[in-house]
Design an enzyme around this catalytic site. Structure first.
Site, PDB file in Angstrom:
ATOM      1  N   LYS A  23       0.811  -1.146  -0.040  1.00  0.00           N
ATOM      2  CA  LYS A  23      -0.112   0.018  -0.018  1.00  0.00           C
ATOM      3  C   LYS A  23       0.850   1.067  -0.029  1.00  0.00           C
ATOM      4  O   LYS A  23       0.705   2.265  -0.658  1.00  0.00           O
ATOM      5  CB  LYS A  23      -0.808  -0.108   1.440  1.00  0.00           C
ATOM      6  CG  LYS A  23      -1.627   1.173   1.629  1.00  0.00           C
ATOM      7  CD  LYS A  23      -2.852   0.734   2.531  1.00  0.00           C
ATOM      8  CE  LYS A  23      -2.258   1.052   4.003  1.00  0.00           C
ATOM      9  NZ  LYS A  23      -2.303   2.495   4.489  1.00  0.00           N
ATOM     10  N   SER A  24       1.891   1.171   0.904  1.00  0.00           N
ATOM     11  CA  SER A  24       2.888   2.495   0.998  1.00  0.00           C
ATOM     12  C   SER A  24       3.492   2.708  -0.484  1.00  0.00           C
ATOM     13  O   SER A  24       3.346   3.818  -0.911  1.00  0.00           O
ATOM     14  CB  SER A  24       3.680   2.278   1.998  1.00  0.00           C
ATOM     15  OG  SER A  24       3.558   2.521   3.197  1.00  0.00           O
ATOM     16  N   ARG A  28       2.994   5.874  -3.163  1.00  0.00           N
ATOM     17  CA  ARG A  28       4.150   6.812  -3.795  1.00  0.00           C
ATOM     18  C   ARG A  28       4.428   6.620  -5.443  1.00  0.00           C
ATOM     19  O   ARG A  28       4.630   7.653  -6.055  1.00  0.00           O
ATOM     20  CB  ARG A  28       5.374   6.105  -3.049  1.00  0.00           C
ATOM     21  CG  ARG A  28       5.451   6.603  -1.664  1.00  0.00           C
ATOM     22  CD  ARG A  28       6.380   5.821  -0.857  1.00  0.00           C
ATOM     23  NE  ARG A  28       6.613   6.594   0.448  1.00  0.00           N
ATOM     24  CZ  ARG A  28       5.829   6.362   1.556  1.00  0.00           C
ATOM     25  NH1 ARG A  28       4.756   5.607   1.673  1.00  0.00           N
ATOM     26  NH2 ARG A  28       6.153   6.814   2.761  1.00  0.00           N
ATOM     27  N   GLY A 100      -4.954   8.403   5.969  1.00  0.00           N
ATOM     28  CA  GLY A 100      -4.042   9.500   6.363  1.00  0.00           C
ATOM     29  C   GLY A 100      -2.954   9.705   5.366  1.00  0.00           C
ATOM     30  O   GLY A 100      -2.212  10.654   5.324  1.00  0.00           O
ATOM     31  N   ARG A 128      -7.843  12.965  12.884  1.00  0.00           N
ATOM     32  CA  ARG A 128      -6.192  12.838  12.885  1.00  0.00           C
ATOM     33  C   ARG A 128      -5.391  14.193  12.533  1.00  0.00           C
ATOM     34  O   ARG A 128      -5.848  14.836  12.193  1.00  0.00           O
ATOM     35  CB  ARG A 128      -5.962  11.801  11.817  1.00  0.00           C
ATOM     36  CG  ARG A 128      -6.653  10.321  12.379  1.00  0.00           C
ATOM     37  CD  ARG A 128      -6.431   9.489  11.437  1.00  0.00           C
ATOM     38  NE  ARG A 128      -4.820   9.016  11.559  1.00  0.00           N
ATOM     39  CZ  ARG A 128      -4.289   8.089  10.491  1.00  0.00           C
ATOM     40  NH1 ARG A 128      -4.954   7.520   9.759  1.00  0.00           N
ATOM     41  NH2 ARG A 128      -2.950   7.757  10.794  1.00  0.00           N
ATOM     42  N   SER A 173       8.089  11.738  10.418  1.00  0.00           N
ATOM     43  CA  SER A 173       7.169  10.713   9.861  1.00  0.00           C
ATOM     44  C   SER A 173       7.359  10.615   8.225  1.00  0.00           C
ATOM     45  O   SER A 173       7.830  11.683   7.416  1.00  0.00           O
ATOM     46  CB  SER A 173       5.648  11.538  10.040  1.00  0.00           C
ATOM     47  OG  SER A 173       4.985  11.034   8.989  1.00  0.00           O
ATOM     48  N   ASP A 330       2.709   0.095  12.729  1.00  0.00           N
ATOM     49  CA  ASP A 330       1.435  -0.647  11.999  1.00  0.00           C
ATOM     50  C   ASP A 330       1.298  -1.984  12.490  1.00  0.00           C
ATOM     51  O   ASP A 330       0.218  -2.478  12.601  1.00  0.00           O
ATOM     52  CB  ASP A 330       1.482  -0.489  10.410  1.00  0.00           C
ATOM     53  CG  ASP A 330       1.446   1.138  10.091  1.00  0.00           C
ATOM     54  OD1 ASP A 330       1.180   1.969  11.032  1.00  0.00           O
ATOM     55  OD2 ASP A 330       1.772   1.181   8.944  1.00  0.00           O
ATOM     56  N   LYS A 357      -3.721   7.064  15.420  1.00  0.00           N
ATOM     57  CA  LYS A 357      -3.765   6.223  13.964  1.00  0.00           C
ATOM     58  C   LYS A 357      -5.283   6.064  13.627  1.00  0.00           C
ATOM     59  O   LYS A 357      -6.264   6.786  14.342  1.00  0.00           O
ATOM     60  CB  LYS A 357      -3.347   4.638  14.182  1.00  0.00           C
ATOM     61  CG  LYS A 357      -1.775   4.888  14.302  1.00  0.00           C
ATOM     62  CD  LYS A 357      -1.075   5.291  12.840  1.00  0.00           C
ATOM     63  CE  LYS A 357       0.393   5.347  13.049  1.00  0.00           C
ATOM     64  NZ  LYS A 357       1.010   5.944  11.890  1.00  0.00           N
ATOM     65  N   ARG A 404      -6.665  -2.356  10.865  1.00  0.00           N
ATOM     66  CA  ARG A 404      -5.526  -3.298  11.455  1.00  0.00           C
ATOM     67  C   ARG A 404      -6.077  -4.034  12.710  1.00  0.00           C
ATOM     68  O   ARG A 404      -5.826  -4.995  12.828  1.00  0.00           O
ATOM     69  CB  ARG A 404      -4.384  -2.541  11.719  1.00  0.00           C
ATOM     70  CG  ARG A 404      -3.612  -2.068  10.273  1.00  0.00           C
ATOM     71  CD  ARG A 404      -2.109  -1.609  10.458  1.00  0.00           C
ATOM     72  NE  ARG A 404      -1.856  -0.887   9.379  1.00  0.00           N
ATOM     73  CZ  ARG A 404      -1.529  -1.456   8.002  1.00  0.00           C
ATOM     74  NH1 ARG A 404      -1.638  -2.814   7.737  1.00  0.00           N
ATOM     75  NH2 ARG A 404      -1.317  -0.628   7.078  1.00  0.00           N
TER      76      ARG A 404
HETATM   77  C1  S3P Z   1       3.201   5.517   6.176  1.00  0.00           C
HETATM   78  C2  S3P Z   1       4.044   5.751   7.279  1.00  0.00           C
HETATM   79  C3  S3P Z   1       3.712   5.500   8.767  1.00  0.00           C
HETATM   80  C4  S3P Z   1       2.540   4.378   8.869  1.00  0.00           C
HETATM   81  C5  S3P Z   1       1.654   4.582   7.788  1.00  0.00           C
HETATM   82  C6  S3P Z   1       1.884   4.532   6.543  1.00  0.00           C
HETATM   83  C7  S3P Z   1       3.429   5.410   4.724  1.00  0.00           C
HETATM   84  O1  S3P Z   1       3.311   6.547   9.275  1.00  0.00           O
HETATM   85  O2  S3P Z   1       2.456   4.123  10.053  1.00  0.00           O
HETATM   86  O3  S3P Z   1       0.602   3.482   7.921  1.00  0.00           O
HETATM   87  O4  S3P Z   1       3.277   5.111   3.825  1.00  0.00           O
HETATM   88  O5  S3P Z   1       4.281   6.717   4.676  1.00  0.00           O
HETATM   89  P1  S3P Z   1       4.345   7.935   9.600  1.00  0.00           P
HETATM   90  O6  S3P Z   1       3.983   8.754   8.842  1.00  0.00           O
HETATM   91  O7  S3P Z   1       3.619   8.218  10.706  1.00  0.00           O
HETATM   92  O8  S3P Z   1       5.450   7.649   9.978  1.00  0.00           O
END
Ligand code: S3P
Length: 458
Positions: A23-24, A28, A100, A128, A173, A330, A357, A404
């Protein structure tokens, strides 16, 4: 409302399985792809609800997305010489739903895009904190206004963002780092960032893969303004955070042996595996190659009856440095479930971020584990868990709509004495599409997930 019932499998979980797409990295690929004035081909994208929120955001800015088989092609708005959206005075409302990552990272792109935008989200996302991304973006000249630190956020996008070349901006972050990198790449002067905590480095790897100018020395990243004008291919590896549920299921269910293949093994994402190993779990992983500058390989997880508690406390200098809390944030609710079945006590500290979260994951994890029959003490910045011989279950789970927590409860249902019921199980789709089908089909395919009188197909 749909309810899923999970009961103990009648035989072990065995076999080989693929993890869902990361997902991350998909977020991107979409957002850095938006800097490209030619086609960006994303192979094996995550179709999670969170990534769809990012895809929808781009479409509402005029980007085109074509899906064919397991490939998604992102094309810039029709007239690449024009800004993606012409300036307008009426804000364009964009719904980030539960994501988020979409909200915070897209602030960087929107700040550098001409137009007025207003970001909102669902009940969880609107609570958030958003200033963590908005405040540093202002240093680059962005006009971003939050509502008392939260959504809705109004962005007066500027096609000529000035950028920031002063002392490195401290960032704690990965989402904020990415927002600033996107804005910096589209600004006149670029930006210099200093990473203050360990965090996932997918954005830096993606920028290197795309050929965007970035240099990193001692956690300080210098991002130059850049244009991207090339046909680009990005392959997305499997998601370690998704694979983690299958790993936990294998170590907890007697006799199990699962191999999870094609999973991203980026060193900034494996802290959960390191912590499990520190607890005596039989978990191995091996990097077998690289996709789009991300190490990738397989994880083998086996039933681990001799696990013991672990101390993960960055605030205690005597705590053994087994794994970075920030890099397994996570996975902490899942680690709590494993700890509930390990011998002795597990302490997790330095995880206050869990409170902001998708739900307050410290309270929610504690509530679910207690409901299941576990022993857990909530701490301000973590929890203390004493392992028990058995988890009774036989309860209805309140996961507060948090994907989660919902999936952690799903794994718990595989080991409780009595079946458990999980309402609104489709929240798992936020990060793990087809989670229940995957769980039902895992190994020898004998896990029973019964959804409102319907057995989930394998
Ligand atoms: C993420 C970064 C993390 C993670 C979130 C996904 C990302 O948060 O907890 O679920 O994809 O960059 P932070 O940005 O607070 O590190």
């Amino acid at each position: 409302m749909e309810i899923i019932q999970i009961s103990r499998p009648d035989s072990p979980l065995r076999g080989q399985i693929s993890a869902p797409a990361d997902k991350s990295i998909t977020h991107r690929a979409l957002l850095f792809g938006a800097l490209n004035s030619r086609a960006t081909h994303i192979l094996n994208p995550s179709r999670s609800a969170d990534c769809l929120a990012t895809a929808n955001l781009l479409q509402s800015l005029g980007y085109r997305l074509l899906a064919e088989g397991n490939e998604l092609t992102l094309l810039p708005p029709e007239l690449p010489s024009e800004p993606p959206s012409t300036p307008r005075s009426e804000p364009l409302w964009i719904d980030c739903h539960n994501s988020g990552t979409t909200a915070r990272m897209s602030l960087g792109l929107l700040s550098a895009t001409s137009g007025v935008f207003r970001l909102t989200g669902d009940d969880s996302l609107r609570k958030r904190p958003m200033e963590r991304a908005a405040a540093p973006l202002r240093l680059l000249g962005a006009t971003v206004q939050t509502s008392n630190g939260t959504m809705p956020i109004t962005i007066h996008g500027n096609g000529e963002l000035k950028g920031y070349r002063g002392a490195p901006i401290p960032v704690a972050s990965a989402q904020v780092w990415t927002a600033l990198a996107l804005a910096g790449a589209r600004s006149q002067a670029g930006v210099i960032l200093r990473q203050t905590t360990p965090m996932r480095d997918h954005s830096a790897r993606m920028m290197q893969h795309l050929g965007l100018p970035l240099s990193i020395a001692n956690d300080v990243a210098t991002i130059q303004p850049a244009t991207l004008d090339a046909e680009i291919f990005i392959t997305i590896p499997g998601d370690l955070s998704g694979a983690a549920f299958l790993v936990a299921a294998a170590v907890l269910v007697p006799g199990s042996h699962l191999v999870i293949s094609n999973v991203g093994l980026n060193p900034t994402r494996i802290a959960f595996l390191q912590a499990l190993r520190g607890m005596g779990a039989q978990v191995q992983w091996a990097i077998e190659g690289e996709v789009s500058n991300e190490p990738c390989g397989s994880i083998t997880a086996e039933y681990s009856p001799k696990m013991h508690g672990i101390e993960l406390d960055p605030t205690n200098p005597n705590s053994p440095p087994i794994a970075s809390i920030a890099e397994m944030m996570d996975e902490l609710p899942l680690l709590a479930l494993v700890a509930a079945r390990a011998k002795g006590t597990t302490v997790v500290r330095g995880a206050a971020e869990l409170r902001v979260k998708e739900s307050d994951r410290i309270s929610q994890t504690a509530a679910v584990l207690r409901e299941l029959g576990g022993e857990i003490e909530e701490l301000e910045d973590g929890f203390r868990i004493t392992g028990v011989q058995e988890l009774e279950g036989g309860c209805n789970i309140d996961h507060a709509g948090d994907h989660r927590i919902c999936m952690m409860a799903g794994v718990a249902g595989l080991i409780t004495n009595q079946p458990i019921e999980i309402p609104n199980p489709s929240v798992a789709e936020v990060s793990f599409p087809r989670f229940w089908e995957v769980l039902a089909g895992v190994g020898e395919g004998n896990v029973e997930c019964r959804m409102s009188n319907r057995v989930v197909p394998k």
